[in-house]
Write a protein that holds these residues in place. Sequence first.
Motif, short mmCIF file in Angstrom:
data_model
loop_
_atom_site.label_atom_id
_atom_site.label_comp_id
_atom_site.label_asym_id
_atom_site.label_seq_id
_atom_site.Cartn_x
_atom_site.Cartn_y
_atom_site.Cartn_z
N ASN A 37 94.76 -27.12 -21.55
CA ASN A 37 95.81 -27.85 -20.36
C ASN A 37 97.39 -28.38 -21.28
O ASN A 37 97.69 -30.17 -20.50
N PHE A 38 97.24 -28.03 -22.45
CA PHE A 38 97.94 -28.79 -23.57
C PHE A 38 99.47 -28.84 -23.23
O PHE A 38 100.07 -30.50 -22.87
N GLY A 39 99.99 -28.22 -22.19
CA GLY A 39 101.16 -27.35 -22.06
C GLY A 39 102.09 -27.34 -23.62
O GLY A 39 101.43 -26.93 -24.28
N GLY A 55 93.97 -32.87 -22.00
CA GLY A 55 95.73 -33.04 -21.09
C GLY A 55 96.10 -32.98 -22.25
O GLY A 55 95.86 -33.07 -23.89
N SER A 56 97.69 -33.44 -22.05
CA SER A 56 98.61 -33.25 -22.83
C SER A 56 98.56 -34.72 -24.18
O SER A 56 98.90 -34.89 -25.02
N GLU A 57 97.98 -35.88 -23.01
CA GLU A 57 98.23 -36.77 -24.16
C GLU A 57 96.73 -36.63 -24.91
O GLU A 57 96.98 -37.14 -26.38
N GLU A 112 104.73 -27.77 -25.45
CA GLU A 112 105.44 -28.54 -26.71
C GLU A 112 103.95 -28.85 -26.92
O GLU A 112 104.18 -28.88 -28.72
N VAL A 113 103.47 -29.55 -26.95
CA VAL A 113 101.97 -29.98 -27.51
C VAL A 113 101.74 -29.25 -28.25
O VAL A 113 100.70 -29.15 -29.51
N GLY A 131 95.94 -34.32 -26.22
CA GLY A 131 96.39 -32.97 -27.24
C GLY A 131 97.13 -33.90 -28.49
O GLY A 131 96.63 -33.29 -29.84
N LYS A 132 98.36 -34.49 -27.74
CA LYS A 132 99.13 -35.10 -28.85
C LYS A 132 97.88 -36.29 -29.57
O LYS A 132 98.02 -36.19 -30.82
N SER A 167 91.02 -36.47 -20.68
CA SER A 167 92.30 -36.60 -21.72
C SER A 167 91.41 -38.32 -22.03
O SER A 167 91.93 -38.47 -23.95
#
Length: 632
Positions: free
Chosen positions: A614-616, A588-590, A618-619, A592-593, A561
Motif C-alpha cells: 500500500n505504498f501508493g 504504507g507511504s511513510e 508516487e512512493v 515506503g518513503k 509503517s
Amino acid sequence: MLIFENVNGGTLRSYIHENSQHLSWNDMIKFSLQIANAVRYLHAKGIVNLGLHSENIFVHNKNIKLADYGLSNRLKGQAVKYQYLGFYKKFDVYNVGKLMQEMYNNIPFAENVVGPIDKYVKLYEDCLQNEPNGRPEIQFITSNLKSLIVDCNQNINSHDLEIIHPKNSFIIHDSMMYNSISLQESPMHIDKTFNIDFNYTLESPADLNKRLEIESYNTSFLNNHGIILDRPYSIELSSQNDENFSVYQDNTNVYVNSFENTTLSPLNLPYTINSTISTQKYNNLENMRKEAHESFKQGKFLKALELYEEITKNRQHSAEDQKSTSTWDLSYNRCGLKNLNELIKAICRNTTLTSLNLEYNDLGSEGGKVLANALCMNNTLTSLNLRSNDLGSEGGKALANALCKNATLTSLELGENDLESEGGIALANALCKNTTLTSLNLSENELGSEGGKALADALCKNTTLTSLDLWKDILGSEGGKALANALCKNTALISLNLSDNRLGSEEGKALADALCKNNALTSLDLCYNDLESEGGKVLANALCKNTTLTSLKLYGNKLGSEGGKALADALCKNSTLTSLELNFNNLGSEGGKALADALCKNTTLTYLTLYSNNFGSEVAKTLKMHYVRTLF
C-alpha cells in the motif's frame, strides 16, 4: 610406449575436471570442433583412429592434441569394400559423440545459449546411434559445430578450428620432437592422395585383414633412433556378421635403448592405457546401459546397480554413467513398498550409491523402519530425501536411531511426514550424538512446542548441523523462545527457517536478542509469524549490530509503517545484508518513503521485494527510481 612433447594441460578428461568452472560454451565448441576436424582429416587420408577417448587426448595452451595412435589403421588403396570403410569411420564418429557428451556433462557454462545447447545435444545424440548407418558423417559434424559458435567475447581463430598438419598423424596441430628428431618422416606418414575402389568385393572376412596395412617402415625408423617397436596387429571379423568386429587387439611392446636425450623441449611420458578394444566391447557397453535402465525401471535395483558398476569400470564410460551409478531419483512412487526390499539390497551393497531421492513414495512407518535399518549398515549414502512418505512418529524414531549409528549421511529431507512431537524429540536426541549431518529439513511435521524445545537443546550441543528447516511446524511461543536462546550459544548453524510457526512479537524480540549475539547465522526466514510493528522494530535494531546475516525474510508479518521506518533506519547502518523480503506488510507511504531514502545510502543490498504494501503510486515510482533492483 611413445615419448611425446610436453603438454601443459594434461589429458582432456583431467583438464575438464580441473578447470570446469573456468570453461565456457565456446571452449566446449572449440574442443569439439578441433577433435572432429582431426578425425575429418584422418578420414580424408584413409585413416581410422578407432580409439578416441578423453584419456588419450591432450590439451596444450587450450588446444587439442591427439595422442596414442596404437589402434589407428591406414586402409590400403583399392582394397576395401565401401561398407567396411564406412563402418570404421562411423566407429570414430561414435567416439566423437562420446567426447562431446562428456564435455557437455562436465562444463557448467554460464552463457545464455539455450537454442545452441539443444542443437549440440542433438548432434552428439545422433553420433551415439546404435546403428552405425544412423550416425552422421564427420563433415556434417564439423559444419554443424562451426554454426554453434556463440559470440561470448572470446576469439576463436581459423587456425584453432582447422587442425591440419599433413605430415604428422600422432599429434595433429604442432610438430612433435622424437628426441631431437622432428617427425617430418613420421612413422605414420600419410600420403597426400588416397583412392578407394568402391566396387571391390571382399571374398571373406579374412580378406579384410589383408587389406589393412600399417606401413612397413615404422620399425626400421624407430630402430634407427634407438627404439625397437614390436607391434603385431590382429583384426578379426565375426563369421556370423561381417558388419561387426568381434575382436580388435593391439599388443605393443616398446623397448627404449640407453642413449643421450638431446630433445629441445621437455620430455614426458603420456598416460598409458590398455589398448585392447573392440566393437563388440562398445556394443556390450550400450547393451549394458539398456539392461541397467530397464532393470531400474522394473524395480530390480540391485541388478541395476551391479550393471552400472560394471559400466563405470570401462574406460569409455561417460559422466552420465557415473551419475547413474551414484545418484538415484525414485521420487513419485517409482519405488513404493513393493520394490523396497530390492532397494534395500542395493543400499546394503555399500559401493557407489551416494544420493537417493524417495520423496512421495507412500512408504509409511514400516517402510521407514526398513530404510532406517539399512542406513545403520550403509556407509556410502550422503544424501537422502524422504519427503512426504507418511512415516509418522514411529518411522521418525527409527530414523533417529539410524542417525546415531550412521556416519556418512550429510543431508536428510523429512518434510511432510507427520512426525509430530515424538518423532521430533527422537530426532533432536539423535542430533546430540550424530557428527556428520549438516542439513536437516523437518518442515510441515507439526513438531509442536515440545519438538521445538528438544531441537533447541540439540542445537546447544550439536556442532555440525549448518542448515535447519522448521517451516510450518507449529512451534508456538515456547518453541520459538527456546530456539532463540539456542542461537545465542550455537556457532555452527548458518541457515534457519522458522516461517509460519505462530511466533508473535515476543518471540521476535527473543530472536532479535539472539541476532545481537550470534555470529554464525547468515540466512533467517521469519515469514508469516505475526511479528507486528514491535517485532519489526526490535529486529531492525538488531540489524544495526549484527554483522553476519546476509538474507532476511519478513513477508506477511504486519510490520506496518513503524516497522518499515525502523528497518529503513537499519539499512542506513547495516553493511552486510544483501537480500531482504518485505512483501505483505502494509508498510504504507511513510514506510515506503523511509525505505526510498535508505536505499540512497545503503550500498550492499542487492535484492529487495515489496509486493502488496500500500505504498501508493508516487512512493512506488520513487522507490523504483532510486533502486532498480526492488521488486513490486
